[in-house]
Motif scaffolding. Structure first.
Motif, PDB file in Angstrom:
ATOM      1  N   THR A 185       0.857  -1.184   0.000  1.00 41.51           N
ATOM      2  CA  THR A 185       0.000   0.000   0.000  1.00 41.51           C
ATOM      3  C   THR A 185       0.892   1.232   0.000  1.00 41.51           C
ATOM      4  OG1 THR A 185      -0.060   0.226   2.387  1.00 41.51           O
ATOM      5  CG2 THR A 185      -1.674  -1.267   1.401  1.00 41.51           C
ATOM      6  N   GLY A 186       0.276   2.389   0.110  1.00 39.14           N
ATOM      7  CA  GLY A 186       1.046   3.623   0.199  1.00 39.14           C
ATOM      8  C   GLY A 186       1.755   3.781   1.525  1.00 39.14           C
ATOM      9  N   HIS A 187       1.351   2.984   2.507  1.00 41.93           N
ATOM     10  CA  HIS A 187       1.988   3.020   3.824  1.00 41.93           C
ATOM     11  C   HIS A 187       3.028   1.912   3.885  1.00 41.93           C
ATOM     12  CE1 HIS A 187      -1.100   5.804   4.796  1.00 41.93           C
ATOM     13  NE2 HIS A 187      -2.055   4.914   4.828  1.00 41.93           N
ATOM     14  N   TRP A 188       4.222   2.227   4.354  1.00 39.54           N
ATOM     15  CA  TRP A 188       5.324   1.264   4.331  1.00 39.54           C
ATOM     16  C   TRP A 188       5.055   0.026   5.163  1.00 39.54           C
ATOM     17  CZ3 TRP A 188       7.657  -0.142   8.848  1.00 39.54           C
ATOM     18  CH2 TRP A 188       7.432   0.669   9.943  1.00 39.54           C
ATOM     19  N   HIS A 189       4.218   0.112   6.169  1.00 42.00           N
ATOM     20  CA  HIS A 189       4.010  -1.028   7.058  1.00 42.00           C
ATOM     21  C   HIS A 189       2.813  -1.892   6.684  1.00 42.00           C
ATOM     22  CE1 HIS A 189       1.583   2.236   8.609  1.00 42.00           C
ATOM     23  NE2 HIS A 189       0.823   1.347   9.183  1.00 42.00           N
ATOM     24  N   LEU A 190       2.027  -1.487   5.706  1.00 45.34           N
ATOM     25  CA  LEU A 190       0.851  -2.257   5.292  1.00 45.34           C
ATOM     26  C   LEU A 190       1.121  -2.987   3.981  1.00 45.34           C
ATOM     27  CD1 LEU A 190      -2.110   0.187   5.970  1.00 45.34           C
ATOM     28  CD2 LEU A 190      -1.535  -1.883   7.237  1.00 45.34           C
ATOM     29  N   ARG A 191       0.611  -4.204   3.918  1.00 44.74           N
ATOM     30  CA  ARG A 191       0.661  -4.981   2.685  1.00 44.74           C
ATOM     31  C   ARG A 191      -0.769  -5.303   2.292  1.00 44.74           C
ATOM     32  NH1 ARG A 191       5.808  -8.690   2.530  1.00 44.74           N
ATOM     33  NH2 ARG A 191       7.205  -7.477   3.811  1.00 44.74           N
ATOM     34  N   ARG A 192      -0.982  -5.453   1.009  1.00 42.12           N
ATOM     35  CA  ARG A 192      -2.314  -5.750   0.499  1.00 42.12           C
ATOM     36  C   ARG A 192      -2.397  -7.242   0.196  1.00 42.12           C
ATOM     37  NH1 ARG A 192      -2.737  -1.783  -3.048  1.00 42.12           N
ATOM     38  NH2 ARG A 192      -3.786  -0.515  -1.508  1.00 42.12           N
ATOM     39  N   TYR A 193      -3.489  -7.855   0.668  1.00 42.35           N
ATOM     40  CA  TYR A 193      -3.712  -9.286   0.483  1.00 42.35           C
ATOM     41  C   TYR A 193      -5.092  -9.507  -0.107  1.00 42.35           C
ATOM     42  CZ  TYR A 193       0.260  -9.813   3.616  1.00 42.35           C
ATOM     43  OH  TYR A 193       1.504  -9.746   4.180  1.00 42.35           O
ATOM     44  N   ARG A 194      -5.268 -10.673  -0.687  1.00 42.06           N
ATOM     45  CA  ARG A 194      -6.566 -11.107  -1.220  1.00 42.06           C
ATOM     46  C   ARG A 194      -6.910 -12.435  -0.569  1.00 42.06           C
ATOM     47  NH1 ARG A 194      -7.106 -14.880  -4.665  1.00 42.06           N
ATOM     48  NH2 ARG A 194      -5.057 -14.634  -5.571  1.00 42.06           N
ATOM     49  N   HIS A 195      -8.162 -12.558  -0.166  1.00 42.12           N
ATOM     50  CA  HIS A 195      -8.668 -13.814   0.385  1.00 42.12           C
ATOM     51  C   HIS A 195      -9.968 -14.127  -0.339  1.00 42.12           C
ATOM     52  CE1 HIS A 195     -10.574 -16.547   3.306  1.00 42.12           C
ATOM     53  NE2 HIS A 195      -9.326 -16.886   3.592  1.00 42.12           N
ATOM     54  N   ALA A 196     -10.170 -15.396  -0.693  1.00 37.07           N
ATOM     55  CA  ALA A 196     -11.335 -15.780  -1.494  1.00 37.07           C
ATOM     56  C   ALA A 196     -12.660 -15.386  -0.827  1.00 37.07           C
ATOM     57  CB  ALA A 196     -11.312 -17.281  -1.768  1.00 37.07           C
ATOM     58  N   ASP A 197     -12.766 -15.533   0.472  1.00 39.80           N
ATOM     59  CA  ASP A 197     -14.027 -15.224   1.162  1.00 39.80           C
ATOM     60  C   ASP A 197     -14.091 -13.806   1.703  1.00 39.80           C
ATOM     61  OD1 ASP A 197     -14.945 -17.806   0.708  1.00 39.80           O
ATOM     62  OD2 ASP A 197     -14.137 -18.543   2.605  1.00 39.80           O
TER      63      ASP A 197
END
Length: 150
Positions: free
Chosen positions: A95-107
């Motif tokens: 993400t735009g924040h260094w400490h956040l990551r973007r994830y995808r989960h099916a549900d």
């Protein structure tokens, strides 16, 4: 290629030939995880064998601890089990924040989570914990996940 966490997979592949440790989480890691029951948390051996998971981690990643042999290893399950790549938590970017990551989960759909990796150099184990920003949509999804697991 989407991945669960490229850094972790690469680390576990490098460490695989050099495995040290047992098949149980050490006492300190176990006590920490017991107190993180509301959060997705997993303890790994130094080469990626899943030794312990919280209930939210099982929902997000699948239950690695009920298997034996190489099916308990993150790398092996990721590459050998298509459901691990399609159904469970997959990192899709930052993400735009260094400490956040973007994830995808099916549900659960998209989640923005902080990922913290803690290392115990004595036991040769790692604790991976995911947390969302308090009050965020991702935090609410994780809260519902925890309640649904009860």
């Amino acid at each position: 290629m989407s991945n669960v966490d490229r850094e972790l997979l690469e680390h576990f592949l490098r460490a695989r030939h050099d495995e040290v440790g047992g098949d149980h989480a050490g006492p300190v890691m176990t006590r920490i995880v017991e107190r993180l029951s509301d959060y997705p948390a997993m303890v790994f051996s130094r080469c990626g064998e899943v030794l312990l998971q919280t209930r939210p981690a099982i929902v997000l990643f699948g239950d690695y601890t009920r298997f034996g042999g190489t099916s308990r290893y993150l790398v092996d399950r990721w590459f050998a089990d298509p459901a691990a790549r399609e159904r469970y938590l997959v990192e899709v970017g930052v993400t735009g924040h260094w400490h956040l990551r973007r994830y995808r989960h099916a549900d659960l759909g998209e989640l923005e989570l902080c990922r913290q990796l803690l290392v115990d150099p004595v036991e040769h184990q790692m604790l991976l914990v995911f947390m969302a920003v308090p009050g965020s949509p991702s935090d609410e999804k994780l809260r519902r996940l925890t309640v649904a697991g009860d």
